[in-house]
Write a protein that holds these residues in place. Structure first.
Motif, PDB file in Angstrom:
ATOM      1  N   GLY A   1      38.071  30.773  26.051  1.00  0.00           N
ATOM      2  CA  GLY A   1      37.404  32.001  25.663  1.00  0.00           C
ATOM      3  C   GLY A   1      36.679  31.929  24.334  1.00  0.00           C
ATOM      4  N   GLN A   2      36.833  30.794  23.625  1.00  0.00           N
ATOM      5  CA  GLN A   2      36.191  30.677  22.314  1.00  0.00           C
ATOM      6  C   GLN A   2      34.711  30.367  22.491  1.00  0.00           C
ATOM      7  OE1 GLN A   2      37.514  27.401  19.940  1.00  0.00           O
ATOM      8  NE2 GLN A   2      36.794  28.284  18.027  1.00  0.00           N
ATOM      9  N   ARG A   3      33.872  31.038  21.754  1.00  0.00           N
ATOM     10  CA  ARG A   3      32.436  30.818  21.822  1.00  0.00           C
ATOM     11  C   ARG A   3      31.989  30.109  20.549  1.00  0.00           C
ATOM     12  NH1 ARG A   3      29.192  36.029  23.633  1.00  0.00           N
ATOM     13  NH2 ARG A   3      27.623  34.371  23.840  1.00  0.00           N
ATOM     14  N   ILE A   4      31.399  28.919  20.724  1.00  0.00           N
ATOM     15  CA  ILE A   4      30.895  28.136  19.596  1.00  0.00           C
ATOM     16  C   ILE A   4      29.422  27.871  19.852  1.00  0.00           C
ATOM     17  CG2 ILE A   4      31.062  25.955  18.339  1.00  0.00           C
ATOM     18  CD1 ILE A   4      34.008  25.907  18.980  1.00  0.00           C
ATOM     19  N   ALA A   5      28.602  28.317  18.947  1.00  0.00           N
ATOM     20  CA  ALA A   5      27.156  28.264  19.176  1.00  0.00           C
ATOM     21  C   ALA A   5      26.641  26.833  19.257  1.00  0.00           C
ATOM     22  CB  ALA A   5      26.440  29.033  18.059  1.00  0.00           C
ATOM     23  N   LYS A   6      27.151  25.947  18.407  1.00  0.00           N
ATOM     24  CA  LYS A   6      26.618  24.597  18.339  1.00  0.00           C
ATOM     25  C   LYS A   6      27.763  23.590  18.348  1.00  0.00           C
ATOM     26  CE  LYS A   6      22.562  26.032  15.667  1.00  0.00           C
ATOM     27  NZ  LYS A   6      21.799  25.848  14.402  1.00  0.00           N
ATOM     28  N   ASP A   7      27.457  22.393  18.851  1.00  0.00           N
ATOM     29  CA  ASP A   7      28.475  21.344  18.914  1.00  0.00           C
ATOM     30  C   ASP A   7      29.056  21.039  17.543  1.00  0.00           C
ATOM     31  OD1 ASP A   7      29.826  19.077  20.419  1.00  0.00           O
ATOM     32  OD2 ASP A   7      28.751  17.962  18.871  1.00  0.00           O
ATOM     33  N   ARG A   8      28.222  21.103  16.519  1.00  0.00           N
ATOM     34  CA  ARG A   8      28.699  20.763  15.186  1.00  0.00           C
ATOM     35  C   ARG A   8      29.705  21.773  14.656  1.00  0.00           C
ATOM     36  NH1 ARG A   8      23.207  22.334  13.451  1.00  0.00           N
ATOM     37  NH2 ARG A   8      23.303  24.387  12.440  1.00  0.00           N
ATOM     38  N   ASP A   9      29.795  22.934  15.324  1.00  0.00           N
ATOM     39  CA  ASP A   9      30.739  23.949  14.885  1.00  0.00           C
ATOM     40  C   ASP A   9      32.138  23.753  15.460  1.00  0.00           C
ATOM     41  OD1 ASP A   9      28.781  25.201  13.393  1.00  0.00           O
ATOM     42  OD2 ASP A   9      28.130  26.448  15.075  1.00  0.00           O
ATOM     43  N   VAL A  10      32.305  22.778  16.364  1.00  0.00           N
ATOM     44  CA  VAL A  10      33.643  22.473  16.864  1.00  0.00           C
ATOM     45  C   VAL A  10      34.499  22.041  15.675  1.00  0.00           C
ATOM     46  CG1 VAL A  10      34.995  20.941  18.336  1.00  0.00           C
ATOM     47  CG2 VAL A  10      32.786  21.801  19.126  1.00  0.00           C
ATOM     48  N   PRO A  11      35.691  22.585  15.519  1.00  0.00           N
ATOM     49  CA  PRO A  11      36.479  22.288  14.315  1.00  0.00           C
ATOM     50  C   PRO A  11      36.962  20.848  14.258  1.00  0.00           C
ATOM     51  CG  PRO A  11      37.792  23.511  15.900  1.00  0.00           C
ATOM     52  CD  PRO A  11      36.387  23.515  16.434  1.00  0.00           C
ATOM     53  N   ILE A  12      37.125  20.348  13.028  1.00  0.00           N
ATOM     54  CA  ILE A  12      37.760  19.053  12.782  1.00  0.00           C
ATOM     55  C   ILE A  12      39.218  19.349  12.443  1.00  0.00           C
ATOM     56  CG2 ILE A  12      37.746  16.943  11.431  1.00  0.00           C
ATOM     57  CD1 ILE A  12      35.280  17.326  13.178  1.00  0.00           C
TER      58      ILE A  12
ATOM     59  N   GLY B   1      53.538   7.192   3.176  1.00  0.00           N
ATOM     60  CA  GLY B   1      54.900   6.781   3.472  1.00  0.00           C
ATOM     61  C   GLY B   1      55.057   6.570   4.963  1.00  0.00           C
ATOM     62  N   GLU B   2      56.025   7.236   5.575  1.00  0.00           N
ATOM     63  CA  GLU B   2      56.235   7.125   7.011  1.00  0.00           C
ATOM     64  C   GLU B   2      55.483   8.200   7.795  1.00  0.00           C
ATOM     65  OE1 GLU B   2      57.772   4.529   8.368  1.00  0.00           O
ATOM     66  OE2 GLU B   2      57.870   3.852   6.304  1.00  0.00           O
ATOM     67  N   LYS B   3      54.748   9.062   7.103  1.00  0.00           N
ATOM     68  CA  LYS B   3      53.996  10.115   7.773  1.00  0.00           C
ATOM     69  C   LYS B   3      52.596   9.636   8.126  1.00  0.00           C
ATOM     70  CE  LYS B   3      56.364  14.026   5.585  1.00  0.00           C
ATOM     71  NZ  LYS B   3      56.180  15.283   4.807  1.00  0.00           N
ATOM     72  N   LYS B   4      52.153   9.982   9.336  1.00  0.00           N
ATOM     73  CA  LYS B   4      50.810   9.642   9.784  1.00  0.00           C
ATOM     74  C   LYS B   4      50.108  10.930  10.220  1.00  0.00           C
ATOM     75  CE  LYS B   4      52.220   5.138  11.617  1.00  0.00           C
ATOM     76  NZ  LYS B   4      52.266   4.274  12.823  1.00  0.00           N
ATOM     77  N   PHE B   5      48.910  11.140   9.695  1.00  0.00           N
ATOM     78  CA  PHE B   5      48.112  12.306  10.047  1.00  0.00           C
ATOM     79  C   PHE B   5      46.832  11.830  10.732  1.00  0.00           C
ATOM     80  CE2 PHE B   5      50.724  13.468   6.466  1.00  0.00           C
ATOM     81  CZ  PHE B   5      51.214  14.722   6.812  1.00  0.00           C
ATOM     82  N   ALA B   6      46.631  12.265  11.966  1.00  0.00           N
ATOM     83  CA  ALA B   6      45.435  11.901  12.715  1.00  0.00           C
ATOM     84  C   ALA B   6      44.388  12.997  12.555  1.00  0.00           C
ATOM     85  CB  ALA B   6      45.772  11.712  14.187  1.00  0.00           C
ATOM     86  N   ILE B   7      43.120  12.585  12.489  1.00  0.00           N
ATOM     87  CA  ILE B   7      42.007  13.514  12.283  1.00  0.00           C
ATOM     88  C   ILE B   7      40.975  13.286  13.382  1.00  0.00           C
ATOM     89  CG2 ILE B   7      40.110  14.153  10.743  1.00  0.00           C
ATOM     90  CD1 ILE B   7      41.946  13.185   8.438  1.00  0.00           C
ATOM     91  N   ALA B   8      40.545  14.362  14.026  1.00  0.00           N
ATOM     92  CA  ALA B   8      39.530  14.258  15.076  1.00  0.00           C
ATOM     93  C   ALA B   8      38.991  15.643  15.383  1.00  0.00           C
ATOM     94  CB  ALA B   8      40.114  13.631  16.341  1.00  0.00           C
ATOM     95  N   ARG B   9      37.912  15.692  16.168  1.00  0.00           N
ATOM     96  CA  ARG B   9      37.372  16.973  16.609  1.00  0.00           C
ATOM     97  C   ARG B   9      38.362  17.656  17.534  1.00  0.00           C
ATOM     98  NH1 ARG B   9      32.552  16.017  19.937  1.00  0.00           N
ATOM     99  NH2 ARG B   9      32.139  18.229  19.747  1.00  0.00           N
ATOM    100  N   GLY B  10      38.385  18.976  17.473  1.00  0.00           N
ATOM    101  CA  GLY B  10      39.229  19.744  18.382  1.00  0.00           C
ATOM    102  C   GLY B  10      38.453  20.173  19.609  1.00  0.00           C
ATOM    103  N   ARG B  11      39.152  20.796  20.518  1.00  0.00           N
ATOM    104  CA  ARG B  11      38.501  21.374  21.692  1.00  0.00           C
ATOM    105  C   ARG B  11      38.244  22.861  21.471  1.00  0.00           C
ATOM    106  NH1 ARG B  11      42.050  18.909  26.691  1.00  0.00           N
ATOM    107  NH2 ARG B  11      40.941  16.928  26.903  1.00  0.00           N
ATOM    108  N   ARG B  12      37.234  23.368  22.148  1.00  0.00           N
ATOM    109  CA  ARG B  12      37.057  24.809  22.154  1.00  0.00           C
ATOM    110  C   ARG B  12      38.269  25.453  22.822  1.00  0.00           C
ATOM    111  NH1 ARG B  12      32.155  22.536  23.283  1.00  0.00           N
ATOM    112  NH2 ARG B  12      30.354  23.236  22.082  1.00  0.00           N
ATOM    113  N   LEU B  13      38.794  26.462  22.219  1.00  0.00           N
ATOM    114  CA  LEU B  13      39.920  27.169  22.813  1.00  0.00           C
ATOM    115  C   LEU B  13      39.429  28.034  23.965  1.00  0.00           C
ATOM    116  CD1 LEU B  13      41.741  28.239  19.535  1.00  0.00           C
ATOM    117  CD2 LEU B  13      42.219  26.263  21.000  1.00  0.00           C
TER     118      LEU B  13
END
Length: 749
Positions: free
Chosen positions: A147-158, A133-145
């Motif tokens: 102090g957040q520790r993410i072992a691998k790039d692929r673990d960055v949330p979508i 309808g009139e709603k649009k939802f965008a999807i993309a990789r997020g940033r590390r917050l």
């Protein structure tokens, strides 16, 4: 496009999506709600999809109040041998197409919603857009917050987040297309008339597109470097992919991207024109001098400069260059500049409903797709819609009093075009119109008065479909298939198409027989194995223009086998159909064939038994199936009566009287199924009266519309007519019943 009407600059909404395409959510932009992480299993499902596989993603959580099911299918953009050059060295550096897979789709049970995913295959990057309808939802990789520790790039949330629809827009510069005023010497126009292919029962086209860019476009995405190479490369791929969605939907034409030039520096940029006329001359001359042997059905300059509009040579699709004066080479060329800013995201035009308008154009990020498809339409052969007159009989047929397809622009400079007070037609404009430059205000928003389509059956814009199809037909190779009548049931039968000479390639397939020897020449030899033989030929010329045609033929293949009876085809899932039939005495095997247009059938299986599952069906689609028996010598008997299957899985099946409550989803699903049947019957999808939601009760008009369109589809397909409970529904006295819904569901199954 048009005169000095004003448009908006890239709004904050556009910058939101820009942030997303840079693979991060940027602090400070306005979101309608808090971003949430998508289920990693969903992303893994998309990444791991097999080629050609239909993907169903249930229970996708978009927001606190929005959970839905998404259906996706992959589509290709680049040709297998696509060339992408980066002009930052001598010779230019060649890079691979983006390591991405493209998916288009929809939200289950909502034919007005649309989904687009662009997924990296060598990183965790995912870009997407879901429009409901009139709603649009965008999807993309997020940033590390922090102090957040993410072992691998692929673990960055979508992440997924709704885009705020109330972001304020800004003014854009005026923009116009001057194609009608582009003088082309009469003696330079091509003369191309192909024979009418009387035996052809279906036709599809493909075009090979070359894209040139300038430094201004590149610089809008970032500084020179591999990261920006990828961003610009991805943007061009998305642009052609989304344009292909429109061309496939309206004109049965697929766009293939075969060449891209990227220009990271001004030093390597030979383009400097500041207006569209000079830019077209500059671009066509440069390509004639530097790339005369590059296969291209059309070459388009996608510029980051404001050129005051776009421009194209009309009717030059798949043509060679013709000299038209000093510095002028007339050929399949077009330029498209910006309307003030480089739009860094490409909208998804497929089944998009905006402000209640099907295929309506959004408030932002819409010019580059509109302009690209518009100028390519000129190359195919279409004029502007305000220059296409309606005959007296057509005005009566369409129920209009105006004299042109639309009258959104007064053109006193061009003979034969509308002159007067501009007005927008009730159905809005189309891609080849100037209606885009007029707008309507809806609250804080302003929408272009146009749609992402070339034409629609039942309204004056349908004339454009015939003009464009004729342009495609004249420019592509001759698809007429020559084959004998009453073919002998023996090896050595022949079929052929016109041999278009050096650079042409051929590909053949057959239903109801087998091909001996080469399937890649202009002529083939084959053996019929059934009374009905369908031959399909695909011909591609040296310019990358391709046509695929099919023809149905009869043979003398006789069989003592009976036709299978009691065929039942039933959708099992949104992409599979189960079939069963009665066994035929003496049958060694069976052949199951399927039609997506009610005419041409293609074999989808040869089971030994009397059941079969077709797992290659598309979601929300209707098919006719038929089955014949084959003896030990592979000679096929006659086909039995066909049966219909529609891959819409209904909610609350079946509805039960006294206990079932009519819901909006019940009507929406039936509308999807009936439109799928209209497509199968070659009647074209329609827009139904009134958008259905939980606040709109089921009415007489909703049932009447469904019945009328279902009946028309069944009649066109030669299926038996339906009888209805309460054939005449009275608004004031007839209660809408479960039986009314069940009858309609059974009619589309």
């Amino acid at each position: 496009m048009s005169d000095h009407m004003r448009r908006r600059r890239l709004s904050p909404v556009g910058w939101i999506v820009f942030a997303l395409t840079l693979s991060s959510f940027t602090p400070g932009v306005v979101m309608a709600n808090t971003a949430r992480e998508l289920d990693r299993r969903m992303i893994a499902r998309i990444r791991g999809a097999r080629r050609g596989e239909k993907i169903v993603l249930p229970n996708v959580i978009l927001s606190d109040t929005e959970t839905t099911t998404i259906e996706l299918e992959e589509f290709s953009v680049y040709t297998p041998d696509a060339t992408i050059l980066v002009h930052d060295s001598d010779p230019p550096r060649r890079i691979a197409p983006p390591a991405r897979r493209y998916f288009k789709g929809r939200v289950a049970n909502d034919p007005t919603a649309t989904v687009f995913f662009s997924v990296s295959t060598n990183s965790s990057e995912v870009d997407g857009l879901i429009v409901i309808g009139e709603k649009k939802f965008a999807i993309a990789r997020g940033r590390r917050l922090p102090g957040q520790r993410i072992a691998k790039d692929r673990d960055v949330p979508i992440l997924v987040s709704e885009i705020d629809p109330f972001a304020e827009g800004m003014e854009r510069a005026p923009f116009k297309c001057g194609t009608e005023n582009l003088t082309i010497p009469a003696d330079k126009l091509p003369i191309r008339r192909k024979p009418v292919a009387l035996s052809v029962i279906s036709t599809a086209y493909e075009l090979q597109i070359a894209i040139e860019t300038d430094n201004e476009l590149y610089a809008a995405f970032g500084p020179p470097g591999a990261a920006t190479d990828t961003k610009v490369n991805t943007y061009i791929g998305d642009l052609v992919a989304e344009a292909s969605v429109i061309y496939q939907r309206d004109l049965n034409t697929k766009l293939n991207l075969g060449w891209v030039s990227l220009r990271p520096t001004n030093i390597a940029d030979p383009f400097s024109a500041g207006d569209s006329f000079t830019a077209l001359q500059e671009f066509s001359a440069y390509w004639h001098d530097n790339y005369p042997l590059v296969p291209r059905s059309a070459a388009v300059m996608v510029s980051g400069r404001y050129l005051g509009g776009g421009l194209a040579f009309t009717g030059r699709l798949c043509d060679i260059d013709h000299y038209c004066g000093p510095g002028c080479w007339n050929g399949p060329y077009a330029v498209n500049g910006t309307s003030g800013d480089v739009e860094l995201v490409v909208p998804n035009p497929n089944t998009m409903t905006v402000d209640g308008i099907v295929y309506g154009q959004p408030t932002d990020n819409s010019w580059m797709l509109q302009g690209f498809t518009h100028e390519l339409g000129h190359i195919v052969g279409a004029p502007h819609t305000h220059c296409v007159a309606l005959l007296a009989a057509e005005k009566i047929s369409y129920g209009v009093t105006r004299n042109f397809v639309d009258e959104c622009y007064s053109d006193s400079q061009t003979y034969g075009c509308f002159v007067g007070t501009p007005s927008v037609p009730p159905e809005k404009g189309t891609i080849m119109s100037y209606c885009y430059l007029q707008s309507r205000a809806v609250g804080m928003l302003s929408y272009p008065e146009s749609r992402y389509l070339f034409g629609k059956v039942g309204e004056p814009s349908a004339k454009m479909l015939a003009i464009l199809t004729d342009g495609l037909e004249q420019a592509t190779p001759t698809g007429f298939i020559t084959v004998g009548a009453n073919l002998a049931c023996a090896a050595g039968q022949t079929a052929s198409v016109y041999d278009c000479g050096t650079g042409c390639t051929f590909s053949w397939t057959i239903d109801g027989g087998s091909i001996q020897g080469s399937t890649t020449s202009a002529a083939i030899s084959f053996t019929p194995s059934a009374a009905s033989v369908t031959l399909t030929a695909t011909i591609t010329n040296e310019m990358g223009c391709r046509i695929t045609t099919s023809s149905a033929n009869t043979s003398q293949c006789a069989s003592t086998l009976a036709a299978p009876a009691n065929l039942v085809a039933t959708a099992a899932t949104s992409n599979s159909v189960n079939l069963s039939w009665t066994a035929v005495a003496g049958a060694a095997s069976y052949q199951v064939s399927r039609s997506a247009d009610g005419i041409a059938f293609v074999a989808v299986g040869t089971p030994a038994g009397t059941t079969f599952t077709d797992s290659s069906a598309a979601p929300n689609s209707s098919y006719l199936y038929r089955v014949c028996a084959r003896d030990a010598g592979m000679i096929a008997g006659p086909y039995g009566s066909p049966d219909l299957a529609t891959t819409v899985i209904f909610t609350d099946e079946p509805l039960i009287a006294e206990s079932s409550v009519a819901k909006a989803v019940h009507i929406t699903e039936l509308r999807t199924a009936v439109n799928a049947m209209r497509v199968l019957a070659r009647l074209g999808a329609i827009t139904f009266t009134e958008t259905i939601d939980v606040l709109v009760p089921v009415k007489k008009i909703h049932i009447d519309e469904l019945r009328a369109n279902l009946d028309a589809s069944r009649a066109a397909l030669g299926l038996t007519a339906l009888s209805y409970t309460d054939p005449s529904i009275t608004a004031a006295s007839t209660t809408i019943k479960a039986a009314h819904f069940n009858e309609l569901r059974n009619g589309v199954k």
